[in-house]
Design a protein around this motif. Structure first.
Motif, PDB file in Angstrom:
ATOM      1  N   UNK A 376       0.600  10.364   7.349  1.00 56.81           N
ATOM      2  CA  UNK A 376       0.580   8.987   6.842  1.00 56.81           C
ATOM      3  C   UNK A 376       1.335   8.892   5.517  1.00 56.81           C
ATOM      4  N   UNK A 377       1.089   9.841   4.616  1.00 57.35           N
ATOM      5  CA  UNK A 377       1.774   9.849   3.327  1.00 57.35           C
ATOM      6  C   UNK A 377       3.282   9.982   3.501  1.00 57.35           C
ATOM      7  N   UNK A 378       3.680  10.850   4.411  1.00 57.56           N
ATOM      8  CA  UNK A 378       5.100  11.056   4.662  1.00 57.56           C
ATOM      9  C   UNK A 378       5.760   9.782   5.169  1.00 57.56           C
ATOM     10  N   UNK A 379       5.097   9.111   6.094  1.00 61.49           N
ATOM     11  CA  UNK A 379       5.653   7.870   6.630  1.00 61.49           C
ATOM     12  C   UNK A 379       5.777   6.785   5.578  1.00 61.49           C
ATOM     13  N   UNK A 380       4.758   6.648   4.735  1.00 64.89           N
ATOM     14  CA  UNK A 380       4.795   5.628   3.694  1.00 64.89           C
ATOM     15  C   UNK A 380       5.882   5.926   2.669  1.00 64.89           C
TER      16      UNK A 380
END
Length: 458
Positions: A376-380
């Motif tokens: 999730x962090x990577x996508x954001x």
């Protein structure tokens, strides 16, 4: 002529790292969710190319979460199977390697890689259309086009990401004031996308276009934004509308060879595509009219796939089922490839699929909350990073699709998104020669071990 061709070949060989990455994309596009032996060999190829580089400029906000996700995935595999190879960790180690390898490229090489990605997706689209027409004419049957990826939904988002890559390359060509041959791929991608009838991909494309609209509106007034969006939608309507007509002729008539004249029309559309674009710029009212016809194209697509609503409802049930398992083991998850077995034996509805159609939930269930948080962090971070609007739009489409489908687990789709949409050097930090070689060497050891482990058990 021969001398000129020799110079061009030598120039390409000077950019062998970008060509290695493009070759890896070709291989990964053909192996679906992956195979440890194949990914091990591809990983060794990429690490070998990476160890020849002197430095890299990489965004650590994206690289570190990729590595931490991979470590969490391998830890989950170890807890479930007693080794780090069974599962996804060893295969998904390709993602940080691809990203770091891209960070070693110069700006010109990164542009070359994006163009290679665009032409590769265009080639897959053309092959998919050809196969669809061949089956319709010779076998009298035509279903949703799945192409070389073997799955219509996966093929759909693959084409969507490729379409945004083409938009980016075309814009770069305009800025450099040179003829854009990449633009001829756009109608091919749109026609092929229509033949997949992948509603999730259509919605993801809409999400990406929404990001393009927001980016354009932020930089210009509505007076300039509205014509731009209408021209974009008009091109989409013509390309996808042609694909829908080909599908109707091939699949919904008793004389499927009628699709051949429509295919010839599609070829004519491709040949006149740049002229059509200039026409829309000169006559904005026509662009508005054609873009309004998109409502009709969307309605026909929904009619052709009446099961799409039921499928979406089932996916919501699948997500709810996945949420029930999130607390089973927050640290390591239930183990890679274990959710399907749990779903089979829990007494509830059996969904008969390996992945929950929501990537964060699936990763949280099978690989734990740390892996889920890193994804999730990577996508954001990738979405919020400053970059060209078309690149951000492609990332938005990919992320949206993974909230309702499973394209993240297709190595070729995720690698395409990274290569075609990624800008590792923007806002990045320079890493020295020793560190770059050490990281690639560590990953090479991992790939060699996974390859040895897989071959040993053949």
């Amino acid at each position: 002529m021969a001398y000129r061709m020799k110079r061009r070949l030598e120039s390409l060989l000077d950019h062998y790292v970008a060509l290695c990455a493009a070759l890896a994309l070709v291989i990964l596009s053909l192996i679906g969710v992956g195979d440890v032996r194949m990914t091990g060999m591809v990983g060794l190829l990429l690490c070998g190319a990476g160890m020849t580089q002197d430095s890299a400029r990489v965004d650590l906000r994206i690289l570190f979460p990729l590595i931490l996700y991979d470590l969490a995935a391998m830890a989950s595999s170890y807890m479930a199977y007693g080794n780090i190879v069974d599962g996804y960790g060893a295969m998904h180690a390709l993602f940080p390697v691809v990203y770091l390898l891209m960070a070693c490229l110069k700006k010109e090489e990164l542009c070359l890689l994006k163009r290679c990605c665009s032409f590769w997706v265009g080639g897959i689209a053309a092959a998919g259309i050809g196969r669809f027409i061949f089956q319709a004419v010779t076998q009298g049957r035509a279903g949703r086009m799945s192409g070389l990826l073997g799955n219509s939904n996966a093929m759909g988002i693959f084409l969507v990401v490729g379409w945004f890559a083409v938009l980016h390359c075309v814009k770069e060509d305009k800025e450099r004031k040179r003829a854009s041959h990449v633009s001829l791929l756009e109608p091919v991608l749109l026609m092929a996308l229509a033949l997949t009838l992948s509603m999730g991909s259509f919605l993801a494309m809409g999400a990406g276009i929404g990001v393009l609209l927001a980016e354009k509106r932020r930089d210009t007034s509505w007076r300039e934004t509205f014509p731009y969006v209408c021209q974009l939608l008009a091109r989409v309507v013509l390309g996808m509308g042609t694909g829908i007509l080909i599908y109707l002729a091939a699949a919904r008539t008793s004389i499927p060879f009628v699709c051949l004249p429509l295919l010839a029309y599609g070829v004519a559309v491709m040949a006149c595509w740049r002229t059509f674009g200039r026409f829309l710029e000169v006559y904005p009212p026509v662009a508005i009219l054609i873009s309004a016809l998109g409502i009709l194209v969307a309605a026909v697509a929904v009619v052709l796939r009446p099961s799409a609503i039921a499928t979406f409802s089932e996916r919501l049930e699948m997500m709810a089922s996945g949420l029930d398992y999130l607390m089973a083991d927050p640290l390591f998850g239930v183990g890679p490839l274990q959710w399907r077995l749990l779903d089979l034996n829990d007494g509830g509805k059996y969904f008969n699929t390996w992945h929950i159609h929501n990537i964060p939930i699936h990763i949280g269930v099978e690989m734990g909350w740390i892996a889920m948080a890193m994804v999730v962090l990577n996508g954001l971070c990738a979405l919020c990073k400053k970059k060209a609007p078309s690149l951000r739009a492609g990332i938005a489409a990919f992320l949206f699709h993974n909230l309702i489908d499973t394209s993240f687990f297709y190595l070729g789709i995720t690698s395409l998104t990274m290569m075609a949409m990624g800008e590792p050097g923007t806002g990045g930090r320079k890493i020295g020669k020793a560190a770059v070689k050490a990281v690639f060497a560590l990953f090479a050891v991992l790939f060699a071990y996974s390859l040895f482990h897989a071959i040993r058990w053949i």
